[in-house]
Design a protein around this motif. Structure first.
Motif, PDB file in Angstrom:
ATOM      1  N   GLN A  96       1.427  -0.985   0.048  1.00 40.32           N
ATOM      2  CA  GLN A  96       0.604  -0.011  -0.098  1.00 40.32           C
ATOM      3  C   GLN A  96       0.912   1.062  -0.068  1.00 40.32           C
ATOM      4  O   GLN A  96       0.613   1.968  -0.955  1.00 40.32           O
ATOM      5  CB  GLN A  96      -1.151   0.062   0.785  1.00 40.32           C
ATOM      6  N   GLY A  97       2.074   1.124   1.234  1.00 39.07           N
ATOM      7  CA  GLY A  97       3.115   2.484   0.752  1.00 39.07           C
ATOM      8  C   GLY A  97       3.893   2.871  -0.079  1.00 39.07           C
ATOM      9  O   GLY A  97       4.221   3.880  -0.968  1.00 39.07           O
ATOM     10  N   ARG A  98       3.721   1.622  -0.925  1.00 35.93           N
ATOM     11  CA  ARG A  98       5.112   1.694  -2.787  1.00 35.93           C
ATOM     12  C   ARG A  98       3.524   2.178  -3.200  1.00 35.93           C
ATOM     13  O   ARG A  98       4.436   3.411  -4.277  1.00 35.93           O
ATOM     14  CB  ARG A  98       5.421   0.162  -3.258  1.00 35.93           C
ATOM     15  N   LEU A  99       2.448   1.221  -3.357  1.00 37.26           N
ATOM     16  CA  LEU A  99       1.568   2.211  -3.957  1.00 37.26           C
ATOM     17  C   LEU A  99       1.575   3.179  -3.860  1.00 37.26           C
ATOM     18  O   LEU A  99       1.243   4.243  -5.087  1.00 37.26           O
ATOM     19  CB  LEU A  99       0.151   1.654  -4.748  1.00 37.26           C
ATOM     20  N   TRP A 100       1.269   4.415  -2.506  1.00 33.58           N
ATOM     21  CA  TRP A 100       0.869   5.215  -2.515  1.00 33.58           C
ATOM     22  C   TRP A 100       1.777   6.313  -3.070  1.00 33.58           C
ATOM     23  O   TRP A 100       2.683   7.632  -3.600  1.00 33.58           O
ATOM     24  CB  TRP A 100       0.767   5.686  -0.974  1.00 33.58           C
ATOM     25  N   ALA A 101       3.269   5.711  -2.840  1.00 37.40           N
ATOM     26  CA  ALA A 101       4.712   6.437  -3.142  1.00 37.40           C
ATOM     27  C   ALA A 101       4.554   6.742  -4.698  1.00 37.40           C
ATOM     28  O   ALA A 101       4.757   8.184  -4.922  1.00 37.40           O
ATOM     29  CB  ALA A 101       6.154   5.848  -2.851  1.00 37.40           C
ATOM     30  N   ASN A 102       4.230   5.756  -5.464  1.00 34.39           N
ATOM     31  CA  ASN A 102       4.615   5.342  -6.540  1.00 34.39           C
ATOM     32  C   ASN A 102       3.079   6.939  -7.352  1.00 34.39           C
ATOM     33  O   ASN A 102       3.367   7.209  -8.416  1.00 34.39           O
ATOM     34  CB  ASN A 102       4.105   4.347  -7.246  1.00 34.39           C
ATOM     35  N   GLN A 103       2.060   6.331  -6.320  1.00 31.30           N
ATOM     36  CA  GLN A 103       1.106   8.013  -7.668  1.00 31.30           C
ATOM     37  C   GLN A 103       1.155   9.501  -7.394  1.00 31.30           C
ATOM     38  O   GLN A 103       1.523   9.729  -8.294  1.00 31.30           O
ATOM     39  CB  GLN A 103      -0.239   7.762  -6.144  1.00 31.30           C
ATOM     40  N   LEU A 104       1.991   9.594  -5.968  1.00 33.58           N
ATOM     41  CA  LEU A 104       2.454  10.852  -6.137  1.00 33.58           C
ATOM     42  C   LEU A 104       3.971  11.329  -6.794  1.00 33.58           C
ATOM     43  O   LEU A 104       3.165  12.321  -7.264  1.00 33.58           O
ATOM     44  CB  LEU A 104       2.968  11.491  -4.466  1.00 33.58           C
ATOM     45  N   GLN A 105       4.449  10.546  -7.196  1.00 36.04           N
ATOM     46  CA  GLN A 105       5.545  10.131  -8.612  1.00 36.04           C
ATOM     47  C   GLN A 105       5.399  10.972  -9.313  1.00 36.04           C
ATOM     48  O   GLN A 105       5.433  11.721 -10.487  1.00 36.04           O
ATOM     49  CB  GLN A 105       6.357   9.429  -8.447  1.00 36.04           C
ATOM     50  N   LEU A 106       4.096   9.750  -9.691  1.00 32.62           N
ATOM     51  CA  LEU A 106       3.728   9.884 -10.967  1.00 32.62           C
ATOM     52  C   LEU A 106       2.636  10.843 -11.239  1.00 32.62           C
ATOM     53  O   LEU A 106       2.480  12.213 -12.434  1.00 32.62           O
ATOM     54  CB  LEU A 106       2.200   9.564 -11.366  1.00 32.62           C
ATOM     55  N   THR A 107       2.039  12.205  -9.820  1.00 36.46           N
ATOM     56  CA  THR A 107       1.804  14.107  -9.992  1.00 36.46           C
ATOM     57  C   THR A 107       2.460  14.539  -9.961  1.00 36.46           C
ATOM     58  O   THR A 107       2.335  15.282 -10.920  1.00 36.46           O
ATOM     59  CB  THR A 107       0.251  13.679  -8.791  1.00 36.46           C
ATOM     60  N   ILE A 108       4.024  14.272  -9.747  1.00 36.56           N
ATOM     61  CA  ILE A 108       4.733  15.088  -9.663  1.00 36.56           C
ATOM     62  C   ILE A 108       5.373  15.235 -11.106  1.00 36.56           C
ATOM     63  O   ILE A 108       5.469  15.866 -11.803  1.00 36.56           O
ATOM     64  CB  ILE A 108       6.098  14.557  -9.113  1.00 36.56           C
ATOM     65  N   ALA A 109       5.076  14.221 -11.686  1.00 41.23           N
ATOM     66  CA  ALA A 109       5.279  14.094 -13.562  1.00 41.23           C
ATOM     67  C   ALA A 109       4.846  14.351 -14.472  1.00 41.23           C
ATOM     68  O   ALA A 109       4.809  15.100 -14.737  1.00 41.23           O
ATOM     69  CB  ALA A 109       5.256  12.238 -14.134  1.00 41.23           C
ATOM     70  N   ASP A 110       2.990  14.649 -14.020  1.00 42.17           N
ATOM     71  CA  ASP A 110       2.143  15.549 -14.017  1.00 42.17           C
ATOM     72  C   ASP A 110       2.777  16.687 -14.015  1.00 42.17           C
ATOM     73  O   ASP A 110       2.227  17.627 -15.013  1.00 42.17           O
ATOM     74  CB  ASP A 110       1.188  15.060 -13.720  1.00 42.17           C
ATOM     75  N   ILE A 111       3.154  17.400 -12.949  1.00 45.54           N
ATOM     76  CA  ILE A 111       3.502  18.384 -12.971  1.00 45.54           C
ATOM     77  C   ILE A 111       4.780  19.228 -13.774  1.00 45.54           C
ATOM     78  O   ILE A 111       5.068  19.852 -14.282  1.00 45.54           O
ATOM     79  CB  ILE A 111       3.212  19.461 -11.616  1.00 45.54           C
ATOM     80  N   VAL A 112       5.774  18.457 -13.733  1.00 42.16           N
ATOM     81  CA  VAL A 112       7.013  18.491 -14.193  1.00 42.16           C
ATOM     82  C   VAL A 112       6.544  18.216 -16.413  1.00 42.16           C
ATOM     83  O   VAL A 112       7.009  19.255 -16.585  1.00 42.16           O
ATOM     84  CB  VAL A 112       7.348  17.448 -13.897  1.00 42.16           C
ATOM     85  N   ASN A 113       5.363  17.740 -16.666  1.00 40.39           N
ATOM     86  CA  ASN A 113       5.448  18.390 -18.113  1.00 40.39           C
ATOM     87  C   ASN A 113       4.409  19.421 -17.992  1.00 40.39           C
ATOM     88  O   ASN A 113       4.786  19.677 -19.591  1.00 40.39           O
ATOM     89  CB  ASN A 113       4.342  16.367 -18.197  1.00 40.39           C
ATOM     90  N   GLU A 114       3.672  19.741 -16.827  1.00 45.72           N
ATOM     91  CA  GLU A 114       3.136  21.092 -17.257  1.00 45.72           C
ATOM     92  C   GLU A 114       4.070  22.299 -16.905  1.00 45.72           C
ATOM     93  O   GLU A 114       4.178  23.180 -18.302  1.00 45.72           O
ATOM     94  CB  GLU A 114       1.948  21.202 -16.293  1.00 45.72           C
ATOM     95  N   VAL A 115       5.056  21.860 -16.510  1.00 45.25           N
ATOM     96  CA  VAL A 115       5.986  23.134 -16.611  1.00 45.25           C
ATOM     97  C   VAL A 115       6.636  22.886 -17.753  1.00 45.25           C
ATOM     98  O   VAL A 115       7.448  23.847 -18.161  1.00 45.25           O
ATOM     99  CB  VAL A 115       7.094  23.159 -15.181  1.00 45.25           C
ATOM    100  N   HIS A 116       6.991  22.255 -18.363  1.00 46.77           N
ATOM    101  CA  HIS A 116       7.497  21.575 -19.925  1.00 46.77           C
ATOM    102  C   HIS A 116       7.130  22.330 -20.851  1.00 46.77           C
ATOM    103  O   HIS A 116       7.482  22.987 -21.837  1.00 46.77           O
ATOM    104  CB  HIS A 116       8.474  20.499 -20.131  1.00 46.77           C
ATOM    105  N   ASP A 117       5.630  21.923 -20.842  1.00 43.10           N
ATOM    106  CA  ASP A 117       4.388  23.045 -22.200  1.00 43.10           C
ATOM    107  C   ASP A 117       4.532  24.362 -22.029  1.00 43.10           C
ATOM    108  O   ASP A 117       4.208  24.915 -22.734  1.00 43.10           O
ATOM    109  CB  ASP A 117       3.856  22.363 -21.434  1.00 43.10           C
ATOM    110  N   CYS A 118       5.238  24.925 -20.690  1.00 41.26           N
ATOM    111  CA  CYS A 118       4.670  26.651 -20.258  1.00 41.26           C
ATOM    112  C   CYS A 118       5.838  27.314 -21.624  1.00 41.26           C
ATOM    113  O   CYS A 118       5.263  27.901 -22.124  1.00 41.26           O
ATOM    114  CB  CYS A 118       5.572  26.955 -19.520  1.00 41.26           C
ATOM    115  N   HIS A 119       6.958  26.592 -21.885  1.00 44.53           N
ATOM    116  CA  HIS A 119       7.736  27.647 -23.241  1.00 44.53           C
ATOM    117  C   HIS A 119       7.864  26.291 -24.017  1.00 44.53           C
ATOM    118  O   HIS A 119       8.343  26.967 -24.884  1.00 44.53           O
ATOM    119  CB  HIS A 119       9.446  26.947 -22.336  1.00 44.53           C
ATOM    120  N   HIS A 120       6.928  25.124 -24.087  1.00 42.44           N
ATOM    121  CA  HIS A 120       7.316  25.033 -25.177  1.00 42.44           C
ATOM    122  C   HIS A 120       5.624  23.970 -25.710  1.00 42.44           C
ATOM    123  O   HIS A 120       5.285  22.859 -25.630  1.00 42.44           O
ATOM    124  CB  HIS A 120       7.739  23.516 -25.621  1.00 42.44           C
ATOM    125  N   PRO A 121       4.576  25.151 -25.548  1.00 44.14           N
ATOM    126  CA  PRO A 121       3.511  24.646 -25.564  1.00 44.14           C
ATOM    127  C   PRO A 121       2.908  23.665 -26.542  1.00 44.14           C
ATOM    128  O   PRO A 121       1.837  23.484 -27.228  1.00 44.14           O
ATOM    129  CB  PRO A 121       2.292  26.055 -25.609  1.00 44.14           C
TER     130      PRO A 121
END
Length: 244
Positions: A96-121
């Motif tokens: 359960q803890g490992r799945l939660w950690a992975n869920q959070l990491q995937l959410t971090i990946a989402d915002i990182v993608n949005e940061v990238h799209d700020c300069h390459h929209p």
């Protein structure tokens, strides 16, 4: 079992990018690794590109980072971190803890993608200068709405973690904490004005950033040549016109 040979990290040599999330985990774990494309010059680049070639490997990755661990070749940042976290004590032991950690990491990946799209929209195949008007619109929306939504979410995760200490998952350091450190550091570089205006809303998240930076292994890494500086070729880019 831990590998006897150093891990091999395949990533672009001149930027932090998504590979930095993996580097931080390797540094925090205190394990040996080779940043292949940086340390082996042209041959390193050839080896990195080979990790993406289906004619060379049975399990090619779409893009770096890629980690070689013995016979394993692992792609995707969250996937690599899930592997390293389980192997080096940077993730919970329970599923359960490992799945939660992975869920959070995937959410971090989402915002990182949005940061990238700020300069390459519009397109990754166009230079930033070819899409500046769209970038201004995208960045304004990101800093006003998306950034506080994401960081407010992570602040809530920290506040509601039942374990003691300022950690995202459980009561000890995890790869998610390291990635949140990198996220805050990158956002402060890319959008210093927006971050300064809103930082009072995320005291726990900023405290986590500071506590990770102060850990001996991470502090030593941040002062070393292994830590590449942020620059305008990576994901987190500072263009003043996008940080109003």
């Amino acid at each position: 079992m831990h590998p006897t040979a150093p891990y091999q990290l395949y990533y672009w040599p001149g930027i932090q990018g998504r590979g930095e999330f993996v580097r931080l985990a390797l540094e925090a774990a205190g394990v040996a690794y080779v940043d292949v494309a940086r340390r082996r010059g042209e041959r390193g680049m050839e080896a990195m590109l080979a990790s993406l070639d289906g004619a060379v490997t049975a399990h090619p990755s779409f893009a770096p980072p890629v980690l070689r661990a013995g016979e394993l070749l692992i792609g995707q940042t969250a996937n690599i971190l899930q592997f390293l976290g389980a192997r080096h004590g940077l993730a919970p032991r329970a599923q359960q803890g490992r799945l939660w950690a992975n869920q959070l990491q995937l959410t971090i990946a989402d915002i990182v993608n949005e940061v990238h799209d700020c300069h390459h929209p519009l397109s990754t195949n166009l230079y930033y200068e070819q899409q500046q008007p769209a970038a201004r619109t995208r960045a304004a929306d990101f800093t006003a709405r998306r950034l506080p939504k994401y960081l407010g979410y992570f602040e809530g995760v920290l506040v509601h973690n039942p374990a003691r200490g300022n950690h995202a998952v459980g009561g000890r350091l995890s790869y998610v904490d390291l990635s949140l450190f990198q996220l805050v550091a990158g956002l402060r570089y890319a959008f210093p004005n927006a971050m300064a205006r809103q930082q009072q809303a995320w005291p726990r998240l900023l405290a986590l950033h500071d506590s990770v930076a102060a850990r001996p292994r991470i502090a030593a890494y941040l002062k070393s040549a292994r830590r590449l500086p942020f620059n305008e070729d990576g994901i987190f880019r500072h263009y003043p016109e996008l940080d109003r």
